[in-house]
Design a protein around this motif. Structure first.
Motif, PDB file in Angstrom:
ATOM      1  N   PHE B  65       0.932  -1.289   0.024  1.00 26.02           N
ATOM      2  CA  PHE B  65      -0.051  -0.069   0.093  1.00 26.02           C
ATOM      3  C   PHE B  65       0.874   1.312   0.028  1.00 26.02           C
ATOM      4  O   PHE B  65       0.595   2.125  -0.814  1.00 26.02           O
ATOM      5  CB  PHE B  65      -1.069  -0.109   1.221  1.00 26.02           C
ATOM      6  N   TYR B  66       1.757   1.415   1.032  1.00 26.59           N
ATOM      7  CA  TYR B  66       2.393   2.649   1.160  1.00 26.59           C
ATOM      8  C   TYR B  66       3.499   2.736  -0.029  1.00 26.59           C
ATOM      9  O   TYR B  66       4.164   3.925  -0.529  1.00 26.59           O
ATOM     10  CB  TYR B  66       3.153   2.852   2.485  1.00 26.59           C
ATOM     11  N   MET B  67       3.990   1.558  -0.563  1.00 24.42           N
ATOM     12  CA  MET B  67       4.985   1.792  -1.752  1.00 24.42           C
ATOM     13  C   MET B  67       4.229   2.512  -2.886  1.00 24.42           C
ATOM     14  O   MET B  67       4.746   3.191  -3.614  1.00 24.42           O
ATOM     15  CB  MET B  67       5.622   0.312  -2.144  1.00 24.42           C
ATOM     16  N   PHE B  68       2.966   1.841  -3.250  1.00 20.61           N
ATOM     17  CA  PHE B  68       2.292   2.354  -4.441  1.00 20.61           C
ATOM     18  C   PHE B  68       1.898   3.826  -4.054  1.00 20.61           C
ATOM     19  O   PHE B  68       1.606   4.468  -5.143  1.00 20.61           O
ATOM     20  CB  PHE B  68       1.307   1.326  -4.617  1.00 20.61           C
ATOM     21  N   ARG B  69       1.421   4.018  -2.958  1.00 21.68           N
ATOM     22  CA  ARG B  69       1.101   5.521  -2.524  1.00 21.68           C
ATOM     23  C   ARG B  69       2.191   6.408  -2.891  1.00 21.68           C
ATOM     24  O   ARG B  69       2.123   7.602  -3.662  1.00 21.68           O
ATOM     25  CB  ARG B  69       1.012   5.686  -1.088  1.00 21.68           C
ATOM     26  N   LEU B  70       3.437   5.972  -2.565  1.00 18.27           N
ATOM     27  CA  LEU B  70       4.691   6.792  -2.889  1.00 18.27           C
ATOM     28  C   LEU B  70       4.751   7.105  -4.326  1.00 18.27           C
ATOM     29  O   LEU B  70       5.212   7.932  -4.907  1.00 18.27           O
ATOM     30  CB  LEU B  70       5.921   6.180  -2.375  1.00 18.27           C
ATOM     31  N   TRP B  71       4.636   5.744  -5.007  1.00 17.67           N
ATOM     32  CA  TRP B  71       4.647   5.994  -6.493  1.00 17.67           C
ATOM     33  C   TRP B  71       3.854   6.589  -7.373  1.00 17.67           C
ATOM     34  O   TRP B  71       3.901   7.369  -8.059  1.00 17.67           O
ATOM     35  CB  TRP B  71       4.427   4.414  -6.662  1.00 17.67           C
ATOM     36  N   TYR B  72       2.517   6.493  -6.851  1.00 10.17           N
ATOM     37  CA  TYR B  72       1.435   7.185  -7.598  1.00 10.17           C
ATOM     38  C   TYR B  72       1.757   8.863  -7.136  1.00 10.17           C
ATOM     39  O   TYR B  72       1.683   9.525  -8.138  1.00 10.17           O
ATOM     40  CB  TYR B  72       0.077   7.044  -6.937  1.00 10.17           C
ATOM     41  N   LEU B  73       1.997   9.327  -5.905  1.00 13.41           N
ATOM     42  CA  LEU B  73       1.967  10.564  -5.618  1.00 13.41           C
ATOM     43  C   LEU B  73       3.384  11.051  -6.389  1.00 13.41           C
ATOM     44  O   LEU B  73       3.214  12.388  -6.375  1.00 13.41           O
ATOM     45  CB  LEU B  73       2.428  10.665  -3.858  1.00 13.41           C
ATOM     46  N   THR B  74       4.370  10.520  -6.672  1.00 15.57           N
ATOM     47  CA  THR B  74       5.494  11.083  -7.043  1.00 15.57           C
ATOM     48  C   THR B  74       5.513  11.102  -8.557  1.00 15.57           C
ATOM     49  O   THR B  74       5.713  12.262  -8.980  1.00 15.57           O
ATOM     50  CB  THR B  74       6.931  10.145  -6.719  1.00 15.57           C
ATOM     51  N   PHE B  75       4.872  10.118  -9.275  1.00 16.48           N
ATOM     52  CA  PHE B  75       5.167  10.018 -10.528  1.00 16.48           C
ATOM     53  C   PHE B  75       3.750  10.368 -11.490  1.00 16.48           C
ATOM     54  O   PHE B  75       3.712  10.663 -12.741  1.00 16.48           O
ATOM     55  CB  PHE B  75       5.625   8.805 -11.067  1.00 16.48           C
ATOM     56  N   PHE B  76       2.690  10.264 -10.637  1.00 17.00           N
ATOM     57  CA  PHE B  76       1.480  10.662 -11.510  1.00 17.00           C
ATOM     58  C   PHE B  76       0.740  12.003 -10.940  1.00 17.00           C
ATOM     59  O   PHE B  76       1.068  12.386 -10.036  1.00 17.00           O
ATOM     60  CB  PHE B  76       0.401   9.281 -11.208  1.00 17.00           C
ATOM     61  N   GLY B  77      -0.398  12.028 -11.722  1.00 16.69           N
ATOM     62  CA  GLY B  77      -1.163  13.265 -11.199  1.00 16.69           C
ATOM     63  C   GLY B  77      -0.470  14.506 -11.651  1.00 16.69           C
ATOM     64  O   GLY B  77       0.590  14.542 -12.575  1.00 16.69           O
ATOM     65  N   GLU B  78      -1.012  15.702 -10.904  1.00 15.75           N
ATOM     66  CA  GLU B  78      -0.449  16.945 -11.140  1.00 15.75           C
ATOM     67  C   GLU B  78       1.007  17.189 -10.197  1.00 15.75           C
ATOM     68  O   GLU B  78       0.775  16.667  -9.212  1.00 15.75           O
ATOM     69  CB  GLU B  78      -1.409  18.212 -10.722  1.00 15.75           C
ATOM     70  N   SER B  79       1.757  17.999 -10.860  1.00 15.92           N
ATOM     71  CA  SER B  79       3.080  18.543  -9.969  1.00 15.92           C
ATOM     72  C   SER B  79       2.522  19.392  -8.779  1.00 15.92           C
ATOM     73  O   SER B  79       1.255  20.179  -8.899  1.00 15.92           O
ATOM     74  CB  SER B  79       4.021  19.373 -10.632  1.00 15.92           C
ATOM     75  N   ARG B  80       2.724  19.027  -7.605  1.00 17.99           N
ATOM     76  CA  ARG B  80       2.497  19.875  -6.478  1.00 17.99           C
ATOM     77  C   ARG B  80       3.829  20.735  -5.898  1.00 17.99           C
ATOM     78  O   ARG B  80       3.362  21.245  -4.742  1.00 17.99           O
ATOM     79  CB  ARG B  80       1.888  18.847  -5.313  1.00 17.99           C
ATOM     80  N   ALA B  81       4.505  20.558  -6.737  1.00 13.40           N
ATOM     81  CA  ALA B  81       5.721  21.581  -6.305  1.00 13.40           C
ATOM     82  C   ALA B  81       5.253  23.049  -6.360  1.00 13.40           C
ATOM     83  O   ALA B  81       4.511  23.385  -7.130  1.00 13.40           O
ATOM     84  CB  ALA B  81       7.030  21.306  -7.202  1.00 13.40           C
ATOM     85  N   PRO B  82       6.096  23.890  -5.597  1.00 13.98           N
ATOM     86  CA  PRO B  82       5.815  25.265  -5.613  1.00 13.98           C
ATOM     87  C   PRO B  82       6.160  25.917  -6.880  1.00 13.98           C
ATOM     88  O   PRO B  82       6.874  25.612  -7.590  1.00 13.98           O
ATOM     89  CB  PRO B  82       6.581  25.903  -4.450  1.00 13.98           C
ATOM     90  N   LYS B  83       5.431  27.098  -7.306  1.00 14.26           N
ATOM     91  CA  LYS B  83       5.347  27.554  -8.588  1.00 14.26           C
ATOM     92  C   LYS B  83       6.687  28.087  -8.933  1.00 14.26           C
ATOM     93  O   LYS B  83       7.276  27.831 -10.107  1.00 14.26           O
ATOM     94  CB  LYS B  83       4.443  28.555  -8.660  1.00 14.26           C
ATOM     95  N   ALA B  84       7.358  28.802  -7.788  1.00 14.65           N
ATOM     96  CA  ALA B  84       8.804  29.272  -7.986  1.00 14.65           C
ATOM     97  C   ALA B  84       9.752  28.330  -8.868  1.00 14.65           C
ATOM     98  O   ALA B  84      10.620  28.545  -9.490  1.00 14.65           O
ATOM     99  CB  ALA B  84       9.291  29.793  -6.783  1.00 14.65           C
TER     100      ALA B  84
END
Lengths: 504, 312, 498
Positions: B65-84
């Motif tokens: 569960f947590y490994m795939f959580r890491l995988w999804y959050l890091t590589f999929f979806g929209e970037s959550r990094a700050p705009k700067a």
């Protein structure tokens, strides 16, 4: 050819070097270069020993035995077995390291320093190779003198007091050692170690058991102070905090532990077995005590002093577990600890050269500034903690596993010490290298590890790894000697029990 | 982070292999080791074996569960990094996301390959292999520690006696192949369940975790703070140890008893010394007195001791 | 035996006497302001000749002369050589320390020669009255030498104290001789042993022996007769202290050994316990007294008391090894003590400017040679192996333990452990970072005579520590002439001899 005189050569090349140093002019770095050359040559000569060692024999090799003084009967008898051979090589290896570590740290009075330093080398090697007790005692006492003078001369602020303390702490117990040796001489008529050993194992039962018991205690007391075994460690932290790095590197551990193995186990096996419970208790207390105090030390030198108490207590534990594995582990751990402890002291020393303080609290965030130094610190730390594939692990594992077999509870308690040692060591790394950059670090730009320091430390780091991976290479020779000792102990125990049985 | 799949493809693929291996999907390396451990726990004669097997299984699911959580959050979806950080990307590589240099990628690649094929050396018999490393460590595990007596006996009698201590004991009871197969299926299923929930929470319906956390707030806080284990350790173990070490061991014992003891011994000796020194008054009459007393003592000893020691 | 001219038996003494007389005669003839140092070199030559003569005496067959009052044998030669060596080093040190302002230098050289004659006579005399005369010659010379520092009040004070108390002790010695004569009818040492068995009043002989022990105990500053030592050492100038802490003591010990082992072996059950007690007391008082001393000479005064104790340990061993150990240790102690006082006297001059331990702070920085030599002698005094100090102590205690004196050995070795402390204080001080000091600035350059003296003492100390074979053989030969193995065959245990 060389085999017949190699030990004399190894022992006295440093002395010859010292005499030359005394005659050299005090100009430039001449004395340093020359001393480096001498120590390198000595190290090269020590490598002759493992290269020509006959494995699978438990006796002494490379022996030299000449009469020296007719009466009292004293001989010039040298020889090494698997235990002392590696210790001699170790002293050889640490020599150039110490010179490189002192290169900049010792800037005044270099002639005195290197003269005494080389004498110290002779004394230490002599302790390991001497097989005549008079000669042994000579080197044993001689090893005090350069050390004490150098501490007095180069102490940080209370050098003279620390020197006197160190000297008395070792010298007064040695008086008992001398009484013991003289008593043995009065009974056996010889100072020769091998002859004495034979006499005791054959005719030991003819001597008064009470007296033998006291004599063995006299030996043990003198050696235990030198190790130091808890609670006789009072001198260590003062000496560590005052002594120049090159001296602190060699002051503790190997001389005392080797002597316990050689003399107490070799000459008084039955008595040593009887006193083993006490020694194991003291060792385990020492492990925990050293670790707990190191945990709260702020001064890096005192920190390493107490960590040394803890780590050396592992060796004591292994010796008195009376198993072949434990003893192998102890000897191995002596090598490991001397190596890694020396590297740690050098590292502290080069930090001190840069920032001028040993106070842990003044440091912080060094890793960003000194990445190479951080790497070396971490490797050494991990080796001292006993991380697998580094050298410390092998020794600690052998000692602990054998102590579990013999005394499970003491073994468990000692293992706690491993955890504590990881705690304080890594705590030290964290305080020094991570977190916020301290004011001191931020305001004072310093160079990272330089080539000279690298020459001292990188070989040590490599050796830590090699010792951790290729341990059988070393243990082979150690095991030969230990098996011989084991037979001796078993024989003595059997004799003792039969004697007791007969008396009943 | 988020949505990094396109930006650092090599890292993405190597990590993917690692995630699958750790979660224990066949034929990745993690599967074989985990499977073997769980199986041995299950068939262990120890009564705790089954419980341990169950705990292991459960945590295998959580791992997945947590490994795939890491995988999804890091590589999929929209970037959550700050705009700067994104703005920087255009004109400088200093803070932007970019692929690592080859010196880091090469080890990654090697490790990724190993995490795919590394398990194949230990394919258990149940799956048609013959586990190559099953007995790799058995010499170590069965080595006995000889005591002095044993060694000495061994040396004096025969090498065979040594063998008596070093021979491995007979093999432990082993379960059947079908059981092993069944257990493997179960563990893979559990890992799959873990993956499924991770997919649900962090890919399909990203809003769900927050809702869930709101519902069971206490549990969430407990987990978020790692059960407060660190704090507990701090209060119960670390602080007392530090206090005792600092004040009792270092302050009281080491300074007081160890250092103080040797100092006291030193001062006591010096004290006696200064008494001895006091004889040295500089007064010649007193010196003559001392001489006379000493002489008298010796003469008296001679006179009265004489009879007892006469040896003619 | 009779074909050897009698004068040969006292040749070293004769040479030194002539040298002394010449110096006394020439001295007034020299111009008032001219240097007296040539006289010193003359004395050095005389001493060298005497040393050679002593050594040559070994060629003579052992025998007596002058109506059986003087005997030359390996034992007497051993001590003759030792005394001549000490005197030689002392003369060289005096030549180094003396300056143009030093008064009475000529007399000092003569006195040193005359004192040596007395000491030599003590070691070769086998007639108690001759020994007494030798003792007086040596004592009176040393009384005067002790007061050599006339300008300081301490010099004459030391001389007066030494003279008064010394006379007191000499009286005991003389009275002891009288009692022994009363008991046995002889004062010839070898004859006493035989006549003792037929004596009607053995108690008299026993008391007489105790009195001799008292008298000589004073001379060697053994407890409880040590009180004079610190005061006299403090008052006398370093050169003289170096001499009088070694040579007269060596002579007195030689006499004591001869009296005990040649004349009174039969009474060993009486004197052994006395010496046991004196040894233990001397070692303890000496070392404890030295612990807190700030003054280096006081410190070494107490250390010399302890040294007397160590030597007495060897006396109680009742074996040939014990005698040899005592002889050997006398020499090794002399070498290091003369050496260390040579350094003090060079650093402090005739007026002893440097007195306290802290005055020597940084000496090794100022003068590595002096510092190194000081360190070496201190190390030897502490008893670190490969020095004469260690081997001497080692041999003494080995012989004691061989005779079963376990407790005395333990007391002695623990004492030597404690002793390390005060020697180390001086050592650490010399090797501590210097503070600015006018005292050290005043130290003159090392002169040639001092260099010779240091070379002599350092080499002797080192040789005695590393290759002691020759000296050891000499000491053993002496022990053998003194007491052929069978004389007291005690071995392990005193009760076994009965």
């Amino acid at each position: 050819m060389l085999n017949d005189s190699i030990l004399s050569l190894i022992t006295f090349v440093p002395t010859a070097g010292a005499i030359v140093v005394a005659l050299l002019p005090r100009s430039g770095k001449l004395i340093q270069w020359f001393t480096l050359l001498v120590t390198l040559a000595t190290f090269g000569l020590t490598l002759h020993l493992p290269a020509h060692y006959h494995y699978g024999q438990s006796g002494f090799q490379f022996e030299e035995n000449h009469p020296w003084i007719a009466s009292p009967k004293i001989g010039y008898h040298l020889g090494v077995d698997g235990i002392s051979m590696w210790l001699v090589v170790l002293v050889g290896f640490l020599g150039p390291m110490a010179v490189l570590a002192s290169w900049k740290a010792i800037e005044t009075r270099t002639k005195e320093f290197y003269f005494l330093f080389l004498l110290q080398q002779t004394a230490m090697i002599g302790v390991f190779v001497a097989l005549d007790m008079f000669l042994y005692y000579g080197f044993w006492e001689l090893s005090l003198v350069p050390m004490a003078i150098l501490i007095a001369m180069f102490g940080r602020n209370r050098g003279a007091q620390a020197a006197i303390k160190f000297f008395l702490f070792t010298f007064i117990p040695s008086a008992f050692l001398l009484v013991g040796m003289l008593w043995l001489y009065a009974k056996t008529g010889t100072f020769d170690f091998v002859e004495t050993q034979q006499y005791l194992s054959q005719n030991g039962s003819l001597l008064a058991p009470q007296a033998l018991w006291w004599v063995s205690l006299a030996f043990l007391f003198a050696f235990a102070v030198k190790v130091p075994v808890f609670p006789l460690h009072g001198w260590l932290s003062d000496v560590f905090s005052e002594a120049p790095t090159a001296m602190a590197m060699v002051v503790a551990g190997k001389l005392g532990l080797y002597s316990i193995i050689r003399f107490n186990l070799g000459l008084f096996p039955a008595q040593s077995r009887q006193i083993a419970p006490l020694m194991i208790t003291l060792a385990v207390i020492g492990i925990l005590y050293g670790a707990l105090i190191a945990l709260v030390q702020q001064d890096l030198k005192r920190f390493i002093a107490f960590s040394t108490v803890g780590h050396l207590s592992f060796c004591t534990l292994g010796i008195f577990c009376f198993t072949v594995v434990g003893l192998n582990g102890s000897v191995y751990q002596i090598l490991n600890h001397e190596l890694s402890g020396a590297a740690m002291l050098i590292l502290f020393g080069i930090l001190y050269e840069r920032y001028g303080t040993y106070d842990m609290a003044l440091y912080g965030g060094l890793a960003g500034r000194l990445p190479r130094m951080a790497t070396l610190y971490l490797i050494t730390t991990l080796s001292l903690i006993g991380l697998p594939i580094l050298n410390g692990f092998v020794g600690e594992f052998l000692i602990l596993s054998s102590s579990f077999g013999v005394h499970p509870y003491w073994g468990a308690a000692a293992t706690l010490g491993v955890i504590l040692s990881a705690a304080y060591m890594l705590g030290m790394i964290q305080k020094l290298f991570y977190g916020q950059q301290s004011q001191l670090v931020a305001n004072k730009p310093v160079p990272d590890v330089m080539a000279r320091e690298g020459f001292a430390l990188v070989p040590a780091a490599i050796l830590m790894l090699v010792l951790g991976v290729a341990s059988p290479y070393w243990i082979r020779a150690i095991s030969d000697a230990v098996n011989g000792l084991a037979g001796n102990v078993a024989h003595a125990t059997v004799t003792l029990t039969t004697n007791v049985a007969e008396k009943r | 982070m988020g949505g990094l799949r396109k930006k650092i493809p090599v890292t993405f693929w190597t990590m993917t292999m690692a995630v699958f291996a750790i979660s224990g999907f066949p034929p990745f390396a993690g599967f074989f080791s985990k499977d073997e451990i769980l199986y041995q726990a299950f068939v262990s004669p120890n009564s705790l074996g089954k419980i341990l097997w169950f705990v292991g299984l459960l945590t295998a699911g959580l791992t997945s569960f947590y490994m795939f959580r890491l995988w999804y959050l890091t590589f999929f979806g929209e970037s959550r990094a700050p705009k700067a950080a994104h703005d920087d990307h255009g004109n400088g590589h200093a803070h932007g996301v970019h692929e690592s240099p080859w010196i880091m990628l090469a080890p990654l690649a090697i490790l990724a390959v190993l995490s795919v094929i590394g398990g194949w050396v230990g394919v258990p018999a149940a799956l048609g292999g013959h586990s190559e490393i099953e007995h790799f460590l058995s010499p170590v595990m069965h080595a006995q520690y000889l005591s002095y007596e044993q060694v000495s006996v061994a040396m004096s009698t025969h090498p065979q006696v040594v063998a008596q201590f070093t021979n491995p004991p007979s093999e432990a009871a082993e379960g059947s192949k079908s059981l092993e197969l069944l257990l493997a299926v179960v563990s893979v299923a559990v890992a799959a369940i873990g993956w499924f929930f991770a997919h649900l929470f962090y890919f399909a319906k990203p809003a769900l975790p927050a809702q869930l956390a709101a519902k069971v707030r206490g549990l969430y806080a407990l987990l978020l703070n790692k059960y407060w284990i660190d704090e507990l350790y701090g209060a119960v173990i670390v602080t007392p140890i530090l206090l005792v070490s600092r004040y009792v061991l270092k302050g009281l014992f080491d300074t007081g008893v160890i250092t103080g003891g040797s100092l006291a011994l030193g001062y006591a000796t010096q004290g006696v010394g200064s008494v001895v020194q006091r004889i040295q008054s500089g007064n010649i009459r007193s010196y003559a007195g001392w001489l006379a007393i000493g002489a008298a003592a010796l003469l008296l000893l001679t006179y009265f001791g004489f009879g007892a020691h006469l040896t003619f | 035996m009779t074909d050897v001219p009698q004068i040969y038996r006292i040749l070293p003494e004769v040479i030194l006497t002539i040298t002394g007389v010449i110096i006394m005669l020439v001295e007034p003839l020299l111009a008032k302001n001219s240097s007296r140092k040539p006289l010193g070199w003359l004395a050095v030559l005389g001493t060298l000749a005497s040393l050679a003569a002593s050594n040559w005496q070994l060629q003579l067959p052992a025998g007596t002369a002058f109506y059986g009052t003087v005997q030359t044998d390996a034992y007497s030669v051993f001590f003759h050589v030792a005394i001549a060596g000490i005197v030689l080093a002392t003369l060289l040190v005096t030549l180094d320390a003396a300056t143009a302002e030093t008064e009475g230098l000529g007399e000092l050289f003569a006195l040193i020669c005359f004192g040596a004659v007395g000491m030599m006579l003590m070691t070769s005399g086998i007639e108690l009255l001759l020994v007494f005369i030798g003792l007086e010659i040596s004592s009176i010379s040393t009384y005067i030498m002790a007061g050599f520092r006339k300008k300081s009040a301490k010099g004459p004070e030391a001389a007066i104290k030494y003279f008064l108390l010394g006379s007191f002790a000499t009286a005991f010695f003389l009275y002891g001789i009288a009692l022994i004569f009363g008991a046995t009818g002889t004062t010839v040492i070898p004859a006493v042993a035989g006549l003792l068995t037929s004596s009607q009043t053995p108690i008299l002989a026993s008391i007489g022996l105790t009195m001799i022990i008292i008298g000589l105990g004073f001379k060697v500053s053994a407890a409880p007769f040590q009180v004079w030592t610190p005061d006299v050492y403090e008052g006398a100038t370093s050169v003289v202290v170096g001499l009088m802490s070694t040579a007269p003591k060596a002579a007195a010990f030689a006499v004591l050994l001869r009296v005990l082992y040649v004349a009174f072996p039969a009474l060993h059950n009486h004197w052994q316990p006395l010496l046991w007690g004196m040894a233990a007391l001397s070692m303890t008082i000496g070392n404890l007294g030295a612990l807190r001393q700030q003054n280096v000479k006081l410190m070494l005064a107490y250390s010399s008391i302890a040294y007397a104790g160590y030597l007495l340990v060897a006396f109680t061993a009742l074996s040939q090894d014990g005698i040899a150990a005592a002889s050997f240790y006398t020499v090794s102690y002399a070498a290091m003590n003369v050496g260390i006082f040579a350094i003090f006297s060079h650093a402090g001059g005739m007026g002893d400017r440097l007195t306290l331990i802290q005055d020597y702070r940084g000496l090794a920085y100022r003068s590595p040679l002096l510092g190194g030599a000081l360190a070496f002698f201190l190390i030897s005094l502490i008893g670190i192996p490969f020095t004469g100090g260690f081997f001497g102590k080692f041999y003494v205690f080995a012989s004691a333990l061989h005779s079963g004196l376990v407790w005395l050995t333990i007391i002695g070795l623990v004492n030597s452990g404690i002793a390390a402390y005060y020697y180390l204080r001086l050592l650490a001080s010399a090797y501590s970072k210097p503070v600015h000091s006018d005292l050290l600035d005043g130290i003159p350059r090392v002169s040639i005579p001092l260099l010779f003296a240091l070379l002599l003492t350092v080499a002797t100390t080192l040789i005695l520590g590393i290759v002691p074979g020759r000296v050891l053989a000499g000491a053993k030969a002496g022990a053998n002439t003194l007491s052929p193995a069978a004389a007291i065959d005690i071995g392990g245990n005193t009760d076994a001899a009965k």
